[in-house]
Design a protein around this motif. Structure first.
Motif, PDB file in Angstrom:
ATOM      1  N   ALA A   1     -15.535   1.179  -1.383  1.00  0.00           N
ATOM      2  CA  ALA A   1     -14.765   2.094  -0.539  1.00  0.00           C
ATOM      3  C   ALA A   1     -14.955   1.771   0.934  1.00  0.00           C
TER       4      ALA A   1
ATOM      5  N   ALA B   1     -12.973  -1.223   1.696  1.00  0.00           N
ATOM      6  CA  ALA B   1     -11.556  -0.841   1.790  1.00  0.00           C
ATOM      7  C   ALA B   1     -11.243  -0.241   3.151  1.00  0.00           C
TER       8      ALA B   1
ATOM      9  N   ASP C   1      -1.817  -1.094   1.862  1.00  0.00           N
ATOM     10  CA  ASP C   1      -2.054  -0.646   0.481  1.00  0.00           C
ATOM     11  C   ASP C   1      -2.312  -1.834  -0.432  1.00  0.00           C
TER      12      ASP C   1
ATOM     13  N   VAL D   1      -5.677  -3.736   0.348  1.00  0.00           N
ATOM     14  CA  VAL D   1      -6.827  -2.991  -0.176  1.00  0.00           C
ATOM     15  C   VAL D   1      -6.877  -3.094  -1.695  1.00  0.00           C
ATOM     16  N   ASP D   2      -5.722  -2.973  -2.334  1.00  0.00           N
ATOM     17  CA  ASP D   2      -5.675  -3.051  -3.790  1.00  0.00           C
ATOM     18  C   ASP D   2      -6.182  -4.400  -4.284  1.00  0.00           C
TER      19      ASP D   2
ATOM     20  N   PRO E   1      -5.622   2.870  -3.728  1.00  0.00           N
ATOM     21  CA  PRO E   1      -6.089   2.092  -2.570  1.00  0.00           C
ATOM     22  C   PRO E   1      -5.974   2.853  -1.257  1.00  0.00           C
ATOM     23  N   ILE E   2      -4.834   3.519  -1.040  1.00  0.00           N
ATOM     24  CA  ILE E   2      -4.679   4.406   0.120  1.00  0.00           C
ATOM     25  C   ILE E   2      -3.954   5.653  -0.368  1.00  0.00           C
TER      26      ILE E   2
ATOM     27  N   HIS F   1      -9.413   6.546   0.597  1.00  0.00           N
ATOM     28  CA  HIS F   1      -9.544   5.626  -0.528  1.00  0.00           C
ATOM     29  C   HIS F   1     -10.199   6.410  -1.661  1.00  0.00           C
TER      30      HIS F   1
END
Length: 271
Positions: free
Chosen positions: A13, A16, A44, A47-48, A86-87, A102
């Protein structure tokens, strides 16, 4: 294992958050998902990608369910599964607001065993395991325990309190507030800053899995609109609404809803 998973989720996290911060308030590329499913940004997806690579590398025997990854039914064959947004609160992220989060969870045979909700621009990290306290930045938190609805603060959309959704067409006498991230709403209930959160529309598991455990470990009751406990990593990864509240307020809200057969066929898309 939940404690080890929690450490993994916390590190992921925070990573992220560092990626998201690089896009935040930088006018990231943005487009709309098909079918009116809302906006998505380059952040998004970045981060994913990181979360999927890092978490699956650490736990290759876990399944994967994420808002930004096409669903693979192979996850159903795994006893444990990562469930990730992710977001959460992409609209807030696009607007440059600090209220995006997150949301990361591990579910084992339908129940969440470790969970993190992290708001990087507020440096607020909520966490819980199935056998430990809910915490905010390492300190235990507890849900409020109101015994009635009058004056209670409820995080929900305006459409949820429309008279047609309530028995006798009488919504509860609450003060309505809204936050973009549903995961954060559940954590705000866990923290005791608000008394309840409520949605009547189908709710994706990635929006609610992490917050479900955190709110429950803080002493709130969390169910679907019928009063059934939430289950995760299901073939259809949606819950039939969510009600989260401490004390008797949960009973007031759930008991005051009109029966589903008396509901109109659709609700507004805002959770």
């Amino acid at each position: 294992m939940p404690g080890r998973d929690l450490d993994l989720l916390i590190d992921a996290a925070r990573a992220a958050g560092r990626i998201a911060h690089g896009f935040w308030r930088q006018s990231p590329e943005t487009w709309d998902k098909p079918g009116g499913a809302g906006p998505v940004t380059a952040a998004d997806l970045a981060v994913d990608r990181m979360l999927k690579e890092e978490l699956r590398a650490a736990r290759p025997d876990y399944g994967w369910l994420s808002e930004e990854t096409p669903d693979d039914p192979a996850r159903l064959a795994h006893d444990r599964c990562f469930i990730v947004d992710p977001i959460d609160g992409t609209r807030a992220f696009i607007e440059g607001d600090t209220s995006f989060a997150h949301a990361l969870a591990v579910a084992e045979r339908g129940r969440v065993t470790a969970a993190v909700v992290y708001l990087p621009e507020r440096d607020a990290l909520y966490a819980a395991t199935e056998d430990g306290p809910a915490t905010l930045n390492g300190k235990p938190i507890a849900a409020a325990q109101p015994d009635h609805a009058g004056g209670a603060t409820v995080l929900t959309s305006a459409s949820t309190l429309a008279p047609e959704h309530w028995a006798g067409r009488t919504p509860p006498p609450v003060r309505r507030v809204f936050r973009a991230s549903f995961a954060w709403r559940l954590c705000l209930v866990a923290e005791g800053r608000f008394d309840a959160t409520l949605t009547l529309r189908p709710s994706w598991e990635w929006d609610i899995a992490a917050g479900d455990l955190i709110a429950r470990r803080a002493g709130a009751t969390v169910t679907d609109r019928s009063g059934a406990g939430l289950r995760f990593n299901r073939p259809d990864p949606r819950a039939d609404g969510v009600i989260a509240a401490g004390g008797a307020l949960w009973q007031v809200l759930q008991g005051g809803l009109a029966t589903p057969g008396s509901q109109p066929p659709t609700l507004r898309k805002t959770l």
